[in-house]
Write a protein that holds these residues in place. Structure first.
Motif, PDB file in Angstrom:
ATOM      1  N   ARG A 154      -3.593   9.355   0.921  1.00 53.61           N
ATOM      2  CA  ARG A 154      -4.393  10.067  -0.082  1.00 53.61           C
ATOM      3  C   ARG A 154      -4.793  11.471   0.347  1.00 53.61           C
ATOM      4  NH1 ARG A 154      -8.415   5.386  -2.401  1.00 53.61           N
ATOM      5  NH2 ARG A 154      -6.782   4.126  -3.347  1.00 53.61           N
ATOM      6  N   ARG A 155      -3.811  12.298   0.601  1.00 54.09           N
ATOM      7  CA  ARG A 155      -4.046  13.693   0.954  1.00 54.09           C
ATOM      8  C   ARG A 155      -3.282  14.594  -0.010  1.00 54.09           C
ATOM      9  NH1 ARG A 155      -6.307  14.915   6.284  1.00 54.09           N
ATOM     10  NH2 ARG A 155      -7.038  12.913   6.999  1.00 54.09           N
ATOM     11  N   LEU A 156      -3.794  15.782  -0.223  1.00 54.88           N
ATOM     12  CA  LEU A 156      -3.077  16.773  -1.033  1.00 54.88           C
ATOM     13  C   LEU A 156      -2.088  17.549  -0.179  1.00 54.88           C
ATOM     14  CD1 LEU A 156      -5.990  18.164  -3.221  1.00 54.88           C
ATOM     15  CD2 LEU A 156      -4.172  16.579  -3.897  1.00 54.88           C
ATOM     16  N   LEU A 157      -2.451  17.762   1.090  1.00 52.81           N
ATOM     17  CA  LEU A 157      -1.606  18.494   2.028  1.00 52.81           C
ATOM     18  C   LEU A 157      -1.471  17.687   3.307  1.00 52.81           C
ATOM     19  CD1 LEU A 157      -3.183  22.053   1.677  1.00 52.81           C
ATOM     20  CD2 LEU A 157      -1.106  21.219   0.565  1.00 52.81           C
ATOM     21  N   CYS A 158      -0.382  17.919   4.024  1.00 54.52           N
ATOM     22  CA  CYS A 158      -0.184  17.266   5.312  1.00 54.52           C
ATOM     23  C   CYS A 158      -1.278  17.738   6.280  1.00 54.52           C
ATOM     24  CB  CYS A 158       1.198  17.626   5.867  1.00 54.52           C
ATOM     25  SG  CYS A 158       1.486  17.025   7.540  1.00 54.52           S
ATOM     26  N   PRO A 159      -1.950  16.808   6.984  1.00 52.33           N
ATOM     27  CA  PRO A 159      -3.010  17.211   7.910  1.00 52.33           C
ATOM     28  C   PRO A 159      -2.499  17.906   9.170  1.00 52.33           C
ATOM     29  CG  PRO A 159      -2.647  14.852   8.029  1.00 52.33           C
ATOM     30  CD  PRO A 159      -1.789  15.358   6.911  1.00 52.33           C
ATOM     31  N   VAL A 160      -1.182  17.878   9.417  1.00 54.62           N
ATOM     32  CA  VAL A 160      -0.624  18.498  10.618  1.00 54.62           C
ATOM     33  C   VAL A 160      -0.069  19.886  10.329  1.00 54.62           C
ATOM     34  CG1 VAL A 160       1.161  18.287  12.391  1.00 54.62           C
ATOM     35  CG2 VAL A 160      -0.151  16.280  11.688  1.00 54.62           C
ATOM     36  N   CYS A 161       0.801  19.987   9.310  1.00 56.18           N
ATOM     37  CA  CYS A 161       1.471  21.273   9.056  1.00 56.18           C
ATOM     38  C   CYS A 161       1.054  21.930   7.739  1.00 56.18           C
ATOM     39  CB  CYS A 161       2.989  21.087   9.083  1.00 56.18           C
ATOM     40  SG  CYS A 161       3.636  20.125   7.690  1.00 56.18           S
ATOM     41  N   ALA A 162       0.185  21.286   6.955  1.00 55.20           N
ATOM     42  CA  ALA A 162      -0.331  21.799   5.685  1.00 55.20           C
ATOM     43  C   ALA A 162       0.734  21.929   4.597  1.00 55.20           C
ATOM     44  CB  ALA A 162      -1.066  23.122   5.877  1.00 55.20           C
ATOM     45  N   SER A 163       1.824  21.217   4.727  1.00 55.82           N
ATOM     46  CA  SER A 163       2.864  21.223   3.698  1.00 55.82           C
ATOM     47  C   SER A 163       2.419  20.378   2.515  1.00 55.82           C
ATOM     48  CB  SER A 163       4.160  20.645   4.276  1.00 55.82           C
ATOM     49  OG  SER A 163       5.091  20.410   3.238  1.00 55.82           O
ATOM     50  N   ALA A 164       2.874  20.766   1.335  1.00 51.64           N
ATOM     51  CA  ALA A 164       2.595  19.983   0.125  1.00 51.64           C
ATOM     52  C   ALA A 164       3.774  19.064  -0.211  1.00 51.64           C
ATOM     53  CB  ALA A 164       2.306  20.911  -1.034  1.00 51.64           C
ATOM     54  N   ASP A 165       4.803  19.054   0.631  1.00 50.09           N
ATOM     55  CA  ASP A 165       5.995  18.230   0.403  1.00 50.09           C
ATOM     56  C   ASP A 165       5.746  16.814   0.917  1.00 50.09           C
ATOM     57  OD1 ASP A 165       8.538  17.304  -0.070  1.00 50.09           O
ATOM     58  OD2 ASP A 165       9.431  18.312   1.665  1.00 50.09           O
TER      59      ASP A 165
ATOM     60  N   LEU B 231       0.842  -1.175   0.000  1.00 47.41           N
ATOM     61  CA  LEU B 231       0.000   0.000   0.000  1.00 47.41           C
ATOM     62  C   LEU B 231       0.886   1.237   0.000  1.00 47.41           C
ATOM     63  CD1 LEU B 231      -3.034   0.734   0.279  1.00 47.41           C
ATOM     64  CD2 LEU B 231      -2.667   0.807   2.723  1.00 47.41           C
ATOM     65  N   VAL B 232       0.669   2.147  -0.934  1.00 46.60           N
ATOM     66  CA  VAL B 232       1.464   3.367  -1.017  1.00 46.60           C
ATOM     67  C   VAL B 232       0.780   4.451  -0.190  1.00 46.60           C
ATOM     68  CG1 VAL B 232       2.389   5.139  -2.551  1.00 46.60           C
ATOM     69  CG2 VAL B 232       2.344   2.755  -3.293  1.00 46.60           C
ATOM     70  N   TYR B 233       1.532   5.048   0.712  1.00 46.07           N
ATOM     71  CA  TYR B 233       1.050   6.167   1.513  1.00 46.07           C
ATOM     72  C   TYR B 233       2.032   7.313   1.347  1.00 46.07           C
ATOM     73  CZ  TYR B 233       4.569   4.823   4.978  1.00 46.07           C
ATOM     74  OH  TYR B 233       5.750   4.525   5.612  1.00 46.07           O
ATOM     75  N   GLN B 234       1.797   8.422   2.034  1.00 51.51           N
ATOM     76  CA  GLN B 234       2.670   9.587   1.908  1.00 51.51           C
ATOM     77  C   GLN B 234       3.242   9.971   3.268  1.00 51.51           C
ATOM     78  OE1 GLN B 234      -0.802  11.551   0.677  1.00 51.51           O
ATOM     79  NE2 GLN B 234      -0.054  11.934  -1.393  1.00 51.51           N
ATOM     80  N   ARG B 235       4.481  10.485   3.254  1.00 54.76           N
ATOM     81  CA  ARG B 235       5.103  10.993   4.466  1.00 54.76           C
ATOM     82  C   ARG B 235       5.506  12.440   4.209  1.00 54.76           C
ATOM     83  NH1 ARG B 235       6.124   8.765   9.042  1.00 54.76           N
ATOM     84  NH2 ARG B 235       6.102   6.649   8.205  1.00 54.76           N
ATOM     85  N   CYS B 236       5.169  13.313   5.145  1.00 55.30           N
ATOM     86  CA  CYS B 236       5.471  14.733   5.016  1.00 55.30           C
ATOM     87  C   CYS B 236       6.971  14.971   5.175  1.00 55.30           C
ATOM     88  CB  CYS B 236       4.697  15.526   6.067  1.00 55.30           C
ATOM     89  SG  CYS B 236       5.050  17.301   6.037  1.00 55.30           S
ATOM     90  N   GLY B 237       7.540  15.746   4.274  1.00 58.01           N
ATOM     91  CA  GLY B 237       8.956  16.072   4.340  1.00 58.01           C
ATOM     92  C   GLY B 237       9.281  17.101   5.413  1.00 58.01           C
ATOM     93  N   TRP B 238       8.279  17.820   5.901  1.00 58.73           N
ATOM     94  CA  TRP B 238       8.521  18.846   6.925  1.00 58.73           C
ATOM     95  C   TRP B 238       8.382  18.300   8.335  1.00 58.73           C
ATOM     96  CZ3 TRP B 238      10.157  23.814   6.198  1.00 58.73           C
ATOM     97  CH2 TRP B 238      10.234  24.227   4.880  1.00 58.73           C
ATOM     98  N   CYS B 239       7.273  17.630   8.615  1.00 53.02           N
ATOM     99  CA  CYS B 239       7.044  17.196  10.003  1.00 53.02           C
ATOM    100  C   CYS B 239       7.102  15.675  10.170  1.00 53.02           C
ATOM    101  CB  CYS B 239       5.707  17.728  10.514  1.00 53.02           C
ATOM    102  SG  CYS B 239       4.258  16.995   9.733  1.00 53.02           S
ATOM    103  N   GLY B 240       7.167  14.922   9.066  1.00 56.86           N
ATOM    104  CA  GLY B 240       7.294  13.471   9.146  1.00 56.86           C
ATOM    105  C   GLY B 240       5.999  12.715   9.361  1.00 56.86           C
ATOM    106  N   THR B 241       4.850  13.396   9.303  1.00 54.42           N
ATOM    107  CA  THR B 241       3.560  12.748   9.513  1.00 54.42           C
ATOM    108  C   THR B 241       3.211  11.843   8.332  1.00 54.42           C
ATOM    109  OG1 THR B 241       2.772  14.621  10.805  1.00 54.42           O
ATOM    110  CG2 THR B 241       1.089  13.173   9.880  1.00 54.42           C
ATOM    111  N   ALA B 242       2.762  10.635   8.629  1.00 52.66           N
ATOM    112  CA  ALA B 242       2.307   9.708   7.589  1.00 52.66           C
ATOM    113  C   ALA B 242       0.819   9.929   7.363  1.00 52.66           C
ATOM    114  CB  ALA B 242       2.564   8.270   8.015  1.00 52.66           C
ATOM    115  N   ASN B 243       0.378   9.885   6.106  1.00 49.85           N
ATOM    116  CA  ASN B 243      -1.035  10.025   5.779  1.00 49.85           C
ATOM    117  C   ASN B 243      -1.345   9.266   4.506  1.00 49.85           C
ATOM    118  OD1 ASN B 243      -0.930  12.041   3.432  1.00 49.85           O
ATOM    119  ND2 ASN B 243       0.315  13.044   5.001  1.00 49.85           N
TER     120      ASN B 243
END
Length: 116
Positions: A19-30, A5-17
């Motif tokens: 199918r999101r366009l933005l990080c749910p914690v810091c709103a980064s698009a990275d 399963l492919v998920y995303q990890r935020c490059g700024w805060c490291g939060t895993a999520n």
């Protein structure tokens, strides 16, 4: 890349999520894609939500990488799919196709009350 399963990890805060366009914690698009092996634990089952008509067959599965996915769990009687049940991505399920389907990894430690 193999199965899983492919998920995303935020490059700024490291939060895993998932199918999101933005990080749910810091709103980064990275957001960088990473791969999970597709094994998780049910944290809320469809049986526990039986009085909510829209969520009757949906469960929420948490993965060790730190994200949760709303999905359908198959492969065991619905009354045995509870919080704490281990599941894995169903063989043949395509996460890109829309609905996610997970199958029960193994139902263990049931007691006599669970029998029909």
């Amino acid at each position: 890349m193999g199965g899983g399963l492919v998920y995303q990890r935020c490059g700024w805060c490291g939060t895993a999520n998932f199918r999101r366009l933005l990080c749910p914690v810091c709103a980064s698009a990275d957001l960088a894609p990473e791969r999970s092996d597709g094994q998780g634990v049910v944290v809320r089952s469809g049986v526990e939500q039986r009085y909510r008509r829209a969520a009757r067959s949906e469960s929420v599965v948490r993965f060790p990488e730190g994200f949760e996915v709303r999905c359908r769990v198959v492969g065991a009687p619905p009354h045995l799919v509870r919080a704490g049940t281990r599941v894995r991505l169903a063989s043949g399920a395509d996460p890109k196709a829309g609905e996610l389907v997970f199958e029960v990894f193994g139902v263990c430690d049931t007691d006599e009350r669970d029998r029909w």
